[in-house]
Scaffold this active site. Structure first.
Site, short mmCIF file in Angstrom:
data_model
loop_
_atom_site.label_atom_id
_atom_site.label_comp_id
_atom_site.label_asym_id
_atom_site.label_seq_id
_atom_site.Cartn_x
_atom_site.Cartn_y
_atom_site.Cartn_z
N ARG A 88 0.84 -1.21 0.00
CA ARG A 88 0.00 0.00 0.00
C ARG A 88 0.88 1.26 0.00
NH1 ARG A 88 -2.35 -3.81 3.51
NH2 ARG A 88 -4.54 -4.29 3.11
N ASP A 148 -10.06 -4.69 8.33
CA ASP A 148 -9.09 -5.69 8.82
C ASP A 148 -9.73 -6.57 9.90
OD1 ASP A 148 -7.30 -4.48 7.10
OD2 ASP A 148 -6.53 -3.13 8.63
N ARG A 151 -11.90 -9.14 8.29
CA ARG A 151 -11.07 -10.22 7.75
C ARG A 151 -10.55 -11.12 8.88
NH1 ARG A 151 -8.19 -6.31 3.20
NH2 ARG A 151 -9.76 -6.68 1.60
N HIS A 175 -2.66 0.24 8.85
CA HIS A 175 -3.35 -0.56 7.82
C HIS A 175 -2.33 -0.97 6.76
CE1 HIS A 175 -6.51 -1.98 5.23
NE2 HIS A 175 -6.24 -1.08 4.30
N1 LIG Z 1 -8.58 1.67 3.41
C1 LIG Z 1 -8.91 0.48 2.96
O1 LIG Z 1 -9.22 -0.44 3.74
C2 LIG Z 1 -8.94 0.21 1.47
C3 LIG Z 1 -9.51 -0.96 0.96
C4 LIG Z 1 -9.54 -1.16 -0.42
C5 LIG Z 1 -8.99 -0.18 -1.26
N2 LIG Z 1 -8.43 0.93 -0.73
C6 LIG Z 1 -7.87 2.00 -1.56
O2 LIG Z 1 -8.94 2.74 -2.14
C7 LIG Z 1 -8.49 3.34 -3.34
C8 LIG Z 1 -9.49 3.04 -4.46
O3 LIG Z 1 -9.47 1.67 -4.79
P1 LIG Z 1 -10.41 1.11 -5.98
O4 LIG Z 1 -10.19 -0.33 -6.03
O5 LIG Z 1 -11.77 1.67 -5.84
O6 LIG Z 1 -9.70 1.80 -7.24
P2 LIG Z 1 -10.38 2.13 -8.65
O7 LIG Z 1 -9.28 2.39 -9.62
O8 LIG Z 1 -11.41 1.11 -9.00
O9 LIG Z 1 -11.17 3.50 -8.38
C9 LIG Z 1 -10.51 4.71 -8.10
C10 LIG Z 1 -11.29 5.82 -8.78
O10 LIG Z 1 -10.71 7.08 -8.40
C11 LIG Z 1 -10.87 7.95 -9.51
N3 LIG Z 1 -9.99 9.11 -9.39
C12 LIG Z 1 -8.65 9.18 -9.59
N4 LIG Z 1 -8.23 10.45 -9.39
C13 LIG Z 1 -9.32 11.18 -9.05
C14 LIG Z 1 -9.52 12.55 -8.72
N5 LIG Z 1 -8.51 13.42 -8.68
N6 LIG Z 1 -10.77 12.95 -8.45
C15 LIG Z 1 -11.82 12.08 -8.47
N7 LIG Z 1 -11.68 10.80 -8.79
C16 LIG Z 1 -10.45 10.34 -9.07
C17 LIG Z 1 -10.54 7.06 -10.72
O11 LIG Z 1 -11.04 7.62 -11.93
C18 LIG Z 1 -11.22 5.75 -10.32
O12 LIG Z 1 -12.52 5.65 -10.87
C19 LIG Z 1 -7.09 2.79 -3.60
O13 LIG Z 1 -6.12 3.71 -3.15
C20 LIG Z 1 -7.05 1.53 -2.75
O14 LIG Z 1 -5.74 1.16 -2.40
C21 LIG Z 1 -8.40 1.14 0.61
#
Ligand SMILES: NC(=O)c1ccc[n+]([C@@H]2O[C@H](COP(=O)([O-])OP(=O)(O)OC[C@H]3O[C@@H](n4cnc5c(N)ncnc54)[C@H](O)[C@@H]3O)[C@@H](O)[C@H]2O)c1
Length: 308
Positions: A88, A148, A151, A175
């Site tokens: 991450r 987490d 899970r 995380h």
């Molecule tokens: N905290 C957690 O537990 C957790 C869990 C899963 C994923 N994540 C994180 O969440 C994030 C998103 O994951 P995902 O699988 O949905 O990715 P994804 O690529 O499916 O979706 C991300 C979206 O963000 C949009 N985006 C990018 N820049 C942008 C901006 N400036 N303004 C508005 N929209 C914008 C993209 O167009 C895309 O549609 C990642 O960083 C991932 O690592 C965190």
């Protein structure tokens, strides 16, 4: 109750879907930078309303923050997810710029909103939102521990050969694959410590599988998971929107709690209408305390890469 979710990708759309299905919010706005994407996801989700029986109105917007005005809760999922083999922390270069811009735009139109940060590396992104916005600490919540812990419970149920509703447990700390601290000594099956049922070796297996829970799915899916992350975010949103006073481990700015300062990291908190209403300080074993300190060092190292 108006909720904005920025990033209409896998996690953002899943989160909007779970919020709508639970039917507690009047409106969910999905916003994405990709032309037409959020509008398309919103329309598709609205076409499930009569099938799933909800009245929440979901709308989409391509980067027009005026549509998000006066949101009560804003969720930041924008940014890139990891690919198999990545940590991450490696996402920081791209995601820090995105999260900072998005947080600033959101608060310009919704100055009283509570912010939930999801984008990774989540603890560092939560810290960045603090530095970029100056909001009080109860208004900025990082989502990681809720996922987490889900899970952890999944693996505990598997090891115990028990239904998930029988088990309880919590994961605190950073995380990340190495930073998570699954509180195995506190985990229970119907209030009985799991150590009564599981060998030391099996408990260690649960802990290790929990820590790499995200990486396991990323390897299988080719990208990071979305159902459980979306459900976990919707749980936090509902706790705030409905003033539930529920306890979740969330990333929050610590000011001396757990002997930590100037860091956002996962600890148990009570969520209600004011966001983080209380940080719960539990008694940790010496081993857990040591793991928490080690985890904090990792988060601080990643925070050091920020330009704040
Ligand atoms: N905290 C957690 O537990 C957790 C869990 C899963 C994923 N994540 C994180 O969440 C994030 C998103 O994951 P995902 O699988 O949905 O990715 P994804 O690529 O499916 O979706 C991300 C979206 O963000 C949009 N985006 C990018 N820049 C942008 C901006 N400036 N303004 C508005 N929209 C914008 C993209 O167009 C895309 O549609 C990642 O960083 C991932 O690592 C965190």
């Amino acid at each position: 109750m108006k909720v904005t979710v920025v990033g209409a990708g896998a996690v953002g759309a899943s989160c909007a879907e779970y919020i709508a299905i639970k039917d507690f919010a009047a409106e969910v706005v999905l916003l994405d930078i990709k032309e037409g994407y959020a509008e398309g996801k919103a329309m598709d989700l609205m076409q499930t309303a009569s099938l799933n029986g909800f009245d929440t109105k979901i709308t989409g917007s391509t980067n027009d923050y005026s549509k998000t005005a006066n949101s009560d809760i804003v969720v930041i999922t924008s940014g890139i997810p990891r690919k198999p083999g990545m940590t991450r922390e490696e996402l920081i270069g791209i995601n820090a710029g995105i999260v900072k811009t998005v947080a600033t735009n959101l608060l310009e139109h919704s100055p009283n909103a509570t912010v939930i940060v999801v984008s990774n590396p989540m603890d560092t992104m939560t810290y960045l939102v603090h530095k970029a916005t100056g909001l009080p600490r109860n208004k900025i919540i990082g989502m990681g521990g809720a996922l987490d812990s889900a899970r952890f419970k999944y693996r505990l149920a598997e090891a115990l050969d028990a239904p998930i509703s029988d088990v309880d447990g919590m994961v605190i700390g950073g995380h990340s694959d190495t930073g998570m601290v699954p509180l195995i000594a506190h985990a229970t099956r119907n209030s009985i410590k799991v150590s009564e049922f599981l060998s030391e070796e099996k408990m260690q297996w649960v802990v290790e599988e929990t820590k790499v829970g995200g990486a396991t799915l990323t390897k299988l899916l080719g990208t990071s998971a979305w159902y459980a992350p979306g459900a976990a975010v919707s749980g936090l949103v509902q706790a705030i929107a409905c003033d539930q006073k529920k306890m979740f481990p969330c990333s929050t700015l610590l000011e001396g709690e757990y002997d930590l300062d100037d860091i956002c990291i996962g600890v148990p908190v009570i969520l209600g209408k004011n966001g983080i209403e209380k940080i719960v300080e539990i008694e940790l074993t010496d081993a857990e305390k040591a793991k928490m300190q080690e985890s904090a060092e990792g988060v601080k190292k990643t925070n050091g890469l920020l330009d704040v």
